[in-house]
Design an enzyme around this catalytic site. Structure first.
Site, PDB file in Angstrom:
ATOM      1  N   ASN A  31       0.828  -1.211   0.000  1.00  0.00           N
ATOM      2  CA  ASN A  31       0.000   0.000   0.000  1.00  0.00           C
ATOM      3  C   ASN A  31       0.864   1.264   0.000  1.00  0.00           C
ATOM      4  O   ASN A  31       0.353   2.367   0.114  1.00  0.00           O
ATOM      5  CB  ASN A  31      -0.964   0.022   1.202  1.00  0.00           C
ATOM      6  CG  ASN A  31      -0.224   0.155   2.523  1.00  0.00           C
ATOM      7  OD1 ASN A  31       1.001   0.071   2.559  1.00  0.00           O
ATOM      8  ND2 ASN A  31      -0.960   0.361   3.604  1.00  0.00           N
ATOM      9  N   LYS A  74       3.787  -8.178  16.164  1.00  0.00           N
ATOM     10  CA  LYS A  74       4.501  -9.346  15.619  1.00  0.00           C
ATOM     11  C   LYS A  74       4.293 -10.572  16.493  1.00  0.00           C
ATOM     12  O   LYS A  74       4.223 -11.692  15.996  1.00  0.00           O
ATOM     13  CB  LYS A  74       5.988  -9.036  15.489  1.00  0.00           C
ATOM     14  CG  LYS A  74       6.309  -7.991  14.433  1.00  0.00           C
ATOM     15  CD  LYS A  74       6.067  -8.513  13.025  1.00  0.00           C
ATOM     16  CE  LYS A  74       6.503  -7.485  11.983  1.00  0.00           C
ATOM     17  NZ  LYS A  74       6.347  -7.976  10.610  1.00  0.00           N
ATOM     18  N   ALA A 119       7.179 -12.738   8.155  1.00  0.00           N
ATOM     19  CA  ALA A 119       8.394 -11.994   8.518  1.00  0.00           C
ATOM     20  C   ALA A 119       8.177 -11.422   9.915  1.00  0.00           C
ATOM     21  O   ALA A 119       7.523 -10.396  10.078  1.00  0.00           O
ATOM     22  CB  ALA A 119       8.640 -10.871   7.508  1.00  0.00           C
ATOM     23  N   ARG A 128      16.664   4.432  11.175  1.00  0.00           N
ATOM     24  CA  ARG A 128      17.457   3.285  11.602  1.00  0.00           C
ATOM     25  C   ARG A 128      18.927   3.656  11.534  1.00  0.00           C
ATOM     26  O   ARG A 128      19.345   4.516  10.764  1.00  0.00           O
ATOM     27  CB  ARG A 128      17.161   2.058  10.726  1.00  0.00           C
ATOM     28  CG  ARG A 128      15.779   1.499  11.038  1.00  0.00           C
ATOM     29  CD  ARG A 128      15.525   0.171  10.360  1.00  0.00           C
ATOM     30  NE  ARG A 128      14.834   0.306   9.104  1.00  0.00           N
ATOM     31  CZ  ARG A 128      14.139  -0.664   8.519  1.00  0.00           C
ATOM     32  NH1 ARG A 128      14.041  -1.831   9.084  1.00  0.00           N
ATOM     33  NH2 ARG A 128      13.543  -0.471   7.364  1.00  0.00           N
ATOM     34  N   THR A 169       5.110   2.799   3.766  1.00  0.00           N
ATOM     35  CA  THR A 169       6.515   3.116   4.069  1.00  0.00           C
ATOM     36  C   THR A 169       7.449   2.667   2.953  1.00  0.00           C
ATOM     37  O   THR A 169       8.645   2.901   3.014  1.00  0.00           O
ATOM     38  CB  THR A 169       6.961   2.427   5.380  1.00  0.00           C
ATOM     39  OG1 THR A 169       6.795   1.003   5.247  1.00  0.00           O
ATOM     40  CG2 THR A 169       6.146   2.917   6.553  1.00  0.00           C
ATOM     41  N   ASP A 219      -4.019  -2.543   0.414  1.00  0.00           N
ATOM     42  CA  ASP A 219      -3.775  -2.580   1.855  1.00  0.00           C
ATOM     43  C   ASP A 219      -4.175  -3.972   2.363  1.00  0.00           C
ATOM     44  O   ASP A 219      -5.348  -4.344   2.255  1.00  0.00           O
ATOM     45  CB  ASP A 219      -4.642  -1.487   2.503  1.00  0.00           C
ATOM     46  CG  ASP A 219      -4.426  -1.383   3.997  1.00  0.00           C
ATOM     47  OD1 ASP A 219      -4.000  -2.382   4.615  1.00  0.00           O
ATOM     48  OD2 ASP A 219      -4.702  -0.298   4.546  1.00  0.00           O
ATOM     49  N   TYR A 248       4.655  -2.383  17.690  1.00  0.00           N
ATOM     50  CA  TYR A 248       5.380  -3.259  16.758  1.00  0.00           C
ATOM     51  C   TYR A 248       5.623  -4.630  17.384  1.00  0.00           C
ATOM     52  O   TYR A 248       5.284  -5.656  16.795  1.00  0.00           O
ATOM     53  CB  TYR A 248       6.705  -2.589  16.396  1.00  0.00           C
ATOM     54  CG  TYR A 248       7.528  -3.312  15.358  1.00  0.00           C
ATOM     55  CD1 TYR A 248       7.038  -3.500  14.062  1.00  0.00           C
ATOM     56  CD2 TYR A 248       8.801  -3.793  15.656  1.00  0.00           C
ATOM     57  CE1 TYR A 248       7.807  -4.154  13.098  1.00  0.00           C
ATOM     58  CE2 TYR A 248       9.571  -4.430  14.702  1.00  0.00           C
ATOM     59  CZ  TYR A 248       9.073  -4.612  13.423  1.00  0.00           C
ATOM     60  OH  TYR A 248       9.826  -5.249  12.471  1.00  0.00           O
TER      61      TYR A 248
END
Ligand code: NAD
Length: 314
Positions: free
Chosen positions: A38, A155, A120, A192, A41, A62, A151
């Site tokens: 989508n 996950k 992932a 990062r 990022t 999405d 986050y």
């Protein structure tokens, strides 16, 4: 491990950093790929070179909405999720949705086609770990209500949902716990440490170190990580498998490598450590070595050179 030619693979998060490299690898192995993203990022620039590739199709969608794909599906690889702290703290609800509804929809797609499914996941499932290095059997030390929880818990939920679908529906699932990965196609401004240090060094600015720089990380080059994912998707291991580089260094040492390789003389600026920032991070990859015959091949120096070259070219 049996590897068949010409699988029909659906990759979510295909326009992202790792997803785009994974698409390249799948296509190089003669599989056909439907990439879904989508663009929250990710960027079309990451897959621009695949435009016109006969075996690749991109769908802007999405995955928190139901996912339908024309044609057969043999494998579903679910990477769609904001991944950098800057991104998931900016999009905490989208991140939780990608791990919950997004994972549910991708699992549903796999179930409809009796396809294999790979999630992932992340080393963030271990939180700020109390054991070191981190083994898959460690249950983690996660703050469920801190700023990173959107986050980490997304996950952890995604892992639980994946295991439930395996147990209830007999789906052939795999879970990769990915540790810090770097390489070309990372976003320069995603916060990062790898792109941040390279960007600052190339601009001749001071590199920003959070805390005193004694916290450790390990860095896996993108092609190594993708090779691990590729091997894992054909394995019969249903429980999580760590994929990352076990060479550990302090953030201070890492900054020195970046400065040396960019040829910059770097000043250092210290800032306070963010809340819940893990102090140590290193994968125990015994399981991946034993089960998949996998371990990273690209030395940090070589991977960093390739990444610096990429950022210079932008
Ligand atoms: N890069 C790392 O070091 C690392 C470490 C651990 C885990 N991971 C995991 O690997 C995966 C890829 O990470 P990355 O570094 O390539 O990040 P990235 O942000 O570059 O890629 C993620 C992609 O997912 C897309 N996306 C997000 N939400 C979506 C949605 N609802 N529907 C469709 N697409 C959506 C984004 O637009 C982006 O292209 C993520 O699941 C991440 O959690 C990455």
């Amino acid at each position: 491990m049996t590897i068949r030619d010409n699988l029909h693979v659906v990759v979510s998060g295909a326009a992202g950093f790792i997803g785009s490299h994974l698409c390249d690898r799948l296509l190089a192995e003669n599989h056909s790929v439907v990439g879904i993203d989508n663009l929250l990022t990710g960027s079309l620039r990451n897959i621009a070179h695949l435009a016109g590739h006969q075996a690749f199709r991109f769908v802007q969608h999405d995955v928190t909405k139901p996912v339908h794909v024309d044609g057969a599906v043999d494998a579903v690889l679910h990477l769609a999720s904001p991944a950098s702290p800057k991104d998931y703290m900016r999009y905490p609800i989208e991140t939780l949705d990608a791990g919950s509804a997004g994972t549910r929809n991708m699992l549903e797609l796999a179930r409809r086609w009796n396809a294999r499914f790979l999630l992932a996941s992340t080393s963030e499932c271990y939180g700020d770990p109390l054991i070191h290095p981190q083994r898959e059997t460690y249950w983690g030390h996660v703050n469920p209500v801190g700023p990173r929880s959107c986050y980490d818990e997304s996950k952890r939920f995604a892992e639980a949902l994946t295991m439930a679908c395996h147990r209830v529906h007999g789906l052939r699932t795999n879970i990769a716990r990915i540790f810090n990965t770097y390489g070309p196609r990372m976003q320069l401004d995603d916060g990062r440490v790898v792109p941040a240090f390279i960007d600052q060094a190339l601009r001749g600015q001071p590199v920003t170190i959070f805390g005193d720089g004694s916290q450790t990380r390990s860095f896996c080059y993108a092609s190594d990580l993708v090779d691990g994912l590729y091997r894992l998707m054909f394995s019969d291991e249903r429980y999580p498998v760590n994929l990352g580089n076990p060479v550990e260094m302090t953030i201070r040492e890492f900054a020195e490598h970046v400065c040396r390789l960019t040829g910059a003389t770097c000043a250092v600026e210290h800032r306070p450590l963010p809340e819940d920032d893990p102090k140590k991070r290193r994968p125990d990859i015994t399981k991946a070595r034993t089960l998949l015959g996998w371990e990273p091949q690209v030395p940090l120096e070589e991977g960093l050179r390739l990444t610096i070259e990429y950022f210079r070219s932008l």
